[in-house]
Design an enzyme around this catalytic site. Structure first.
Site, PDB file in Angstrom:
ATOM      1  N   HIS A   1       0.848  -1.206   0.000  1.00  0.00           N
ATOM      2  CA  HIS A   1       0.000   0.000   0.000  1.00  0.00           C
ATOM      3  C   HIS A   1       0.886   1.260   0.000  1.00  0.00           C
ATOM      4  O   HIS A   1       0.626   2.217  -0.730  1.00  0.00           O
ATOM      5  CB  HIS A   1      -0.883   0.047   1.257  1.00  0.00           C
ATOM      6  CG  HIS A   1      -1.941  -1.008   1.321  1.00  0.00           C
ATOM      7  ND1 HIS A   1      -2.110  -1.814   2.425  1.00  0.00           N
ATOM      8  CD2 HIS A   1      -2.907  -1.374   0.434  1.00  0.00           C
ATOM      9  CE1 HIS A   1      -3.132  -2.634   2.215  1.00  0.00           C
ATOM     10  NE2 HIS A   1      -3.628  -2.401   1.006  1.00  0.00           N
TER      11      HIS A   1
ATOM     12  N   LYS B   1     -17.483  -7.003   8.386  1.00  0.00           N
ATOM     13  CA  LYS B   1     -16.224  -7.749   8.525  1.00  0.00           C
ATOM     14  C   LYS B   1     -15.715  -7.683   9.954  1.00  0.00           C
ATOM     15  O   LYS B   1     -15.961  -6.714  10.672  1.00  0.00           O
ATOM     16  CB  LYS B   1     -15.172  -7.142   7.589  1.00  0.00           C
ATOM     17  CG  LYS B   1     -15.252  -7.688   6.181  1.00  0.00           C
ATOM     18  CD  LYS B   1     -13.969  -7.419   5.436  1.00  0.00           C
ATOM     19  CE  LYS B   1     -14.010  -7.958   4.020  1.00  0.00           C
ATOM     20  NZ  LYS B   1     -12.853  -7.528   3.238  1.00  0.00           N
TER      21      LYS B   1
ATOM     22  N   ARG C   1      -1.324  -5.585  -8.401  1.00  0.00           N
ATOM     23  CA  ARG C   1      -0.114  -6.352  -8.073  1.00  0.00           C
ATOM     24  C   ARG C   1       0.223  -7.343  -9.175  1.00  0.00           C
ATOM     25  O   ARG C   1       1.369  -7.527  -9.547  1.00  0.00           O
ATOM     26  CB  ARG C   1      -0.302  -7.112  -6.753  1.00  0.00           C
ATOM     27  CG  ARG C   1      -0.337  -6.220  -5.536  1.00  0.00           C
ATOM     28  CD  ARG C   1      -0.898  -6.940  -4.352  1.00  0.00           C
ATOM     29  NE  ARG C   1      -2.277  -7.364  -4.600  1.00  0.00           N
ATOM     30  CZ  ARG C   1      -3.091  -7.860  -3.677  1.00  0.00           C
ATOM     31  NH1 ARG C   1      -2.651  -8.053  -2.465  1.00  0.00           N
ATOM     32  NH2 ARG C   1      -4.328  -8.182  -3.973  1.00  0.00           N
TER      33      ARG C   1
ATOM     34  N   SER D   1      -2.972  -7.836   2.731  1.00  0.00           N
ATOM     35  CA  SER D   1      -3.246  -7.726   4.171  1.00  0.00           C
ATOM     36  C   SER D   1      -3.667  -9.074   4.740  1.00  0.00           C
ATOM     37  O   SER D   1      -3.253  -9.457   5.841  1.00  0.00           O
ATOM     38  CB  SER D   1      -4.359  -6.699   4.416  1.00  0.00           C
ATOM     39  OG  SER D   1      -3.966  -5.444   3.949  1.00  0.00           O
TER      40      SER D   1
HETATM   41  O1  PNS Z   1      -8.450  -3.075   0.359  1.00  0.00           O
HETATM   42  P1  PNS Z   1      -9.599  -3.697  -0.360  1.00  0.00           P
HETATM   43  O2  PNS Z   1     -10.373  -4.565   0.581  1.00  0.00           O
HETATM   44  O3  PNS Z   1      -9.166  -4.398  -1.606  1.00  0.00           O
HETATM   45  O4  PNS Z   1     -10.571  -2.505  -0.815  1.00  0.00           O
HETATM   46  C1  PNS Z   1     -11.792  -2.764  -1.447  1.00  0.00           C
HETATM   47  C2  PNS Z   1     -12.668  -1.508  -1.461  1.00  0.00           C
HETATM   48  C3  PNS Z   1     -12.792  -0.918  -0.074  1.00  0.00           C
HETATM   49  C4  PNS Z   1     -12.052  -0.473  -2.373  1.00  0.00           C
HETATM   50  C5  PNS Z   1     -14.057  -1.939  -2.015  1.00  0.00           C
HETATM   51  O5  PNS Z   1     -14.538  -3.043  -1.315  1.00  0.00           O
HETATM   52  C6  PNS Z   1     -15.077  -0.821  -1.940  1.00  0.00           C
HETATM   53  O6  PNS Z   1     -15.027   0.128  -2.693  1.00  0.00           O
HETATM   54  N1  PNS Z   1     -15.993  -0.931  -0.948  1.00  0.00           N
HETATM   55  C7  PNS Z   1     -16.972   0.103  -0.648  1.00  0.00           C
HETATM   56  C8  PNS Z   1     -18.361  -0.297  -1.139  1.00  0.00           C
HETATM   57  C9  PNS Z   1     -18.473  -0.051  -2.622  1.00  0.00           C
HETATM   58  O7  PNS Z   1     -18.307   1.038  -3.118  1.00  0.00           O
HETATM   59  N2  PNS Z   1     -18.778  -1.140  -3.345  1.00  0.00           N
HETATM   60  C10 PNS Z   1     -18.903  -1.108  -4.782  1.00  0.00           C
HETATM   61  C11 PNS Z   1     -17.534  -1.133  -5.425  1.00  0.00           C
HETATM   62  S1  PNS Z   1     -17.687  -1.015  -7.155  1.00  0.00           S
END
Ligand code: PNS
Length: 170
Positions: free
Chosen positions: A24, A48, A101, A139
């Site tokens: 990150h 979660k 990645r 993570s």
């Molecule tokens: O670190 P991560 O878990 O890969 O991040 C994922 C994240 C937080 C970017 C994604 O789950 C997200 O945007 N969640 C918020 C809810 C949302 O907007 N969902 C639709 C995504 S198109």
């Protein structure tokens, strides 16, 4: 003739950051020269069960961000709930930064980018390629390895490693 005021280029870098990894950090460092302000956006996801609470993550990332050389870019850390696209819009961001990645990330990231664009057509997703040395770091893998007694130094910031050790010993 009056000079036109330049609009600040603000991006959000959303994620769970449970915990923040050096992968990150690598993406944050790569995005610094591209924007005037980057909001590291920590998702508050009540569904979660995280290792670190949102408050703990905000504190840790804030401390790490404060020690970074950010040049002309302002680095901010905030939490958000709900849709990333809504948060980006509220922040008047022009971009959502995500790290890629490996090829395996692409399909999921593409779907999210397309959905976010549908929700907020004025906000672009910017994919940055993580350094090869962090291409396998996530993570969830860090948590699993650390909890089972494996070494994670060099893969997470020292502060994160110390806080993980505290968690494990409590
Ligand atoms: O670190 P991560 O878990 O890969 O991040 C994922 C994240 C937080 C970017 C994604 O789950 C997200 O945007 N969640 C918020 C809810 C949302 O907007 N969902 C639709 C995504 S198109």
């Amino acid at each position: 003739m009056e000079l036109e005021t330049k609009k600040a280029r603000r991006a959000i870098f959303p994620g769970s950051f449970d915990p923040l990894t050096n992968g990150h950090l690598d993406i944050i460092k790569r995005s610094l020269p591209l924007f005037d302000e980057i909001v590291i956006a920590v998702l508050n996801n009540p569904d979660k069960k995280p290792m670190f609470s949102v408050e703990e993550r905000l504190d840790m990332i804030g401390e790490i961000a404060a020690e970074m050389q950010t040049g002309a870019c302002c680095l901010v850390v905030e939490s958000f709930s709900g849709l990333t696209a809504d948060f980006a819009s509220r922040k008047q961001a022009t971009a959502i930064v995500r790290g890629i990645r490996a090829v395996a990330d692409y399909e999921y990231e593409l779907r999210m980018a397309l959905m976010n664009r549908r929700l907020e057509p004025g906000i672009e997703t910017v994919f940055l390629v993580a350094a090869e040395e962090f291409s396998y770091v996530s993570s969830s893998l860090i948590k699993q390895v650390f909890t089972l007694g494996g070494r994670v130094e060099g893969l997470v910031p020292e502060l994160v490693e110390a806080k993980m050790r505290e968690k494990l010993n409590n």
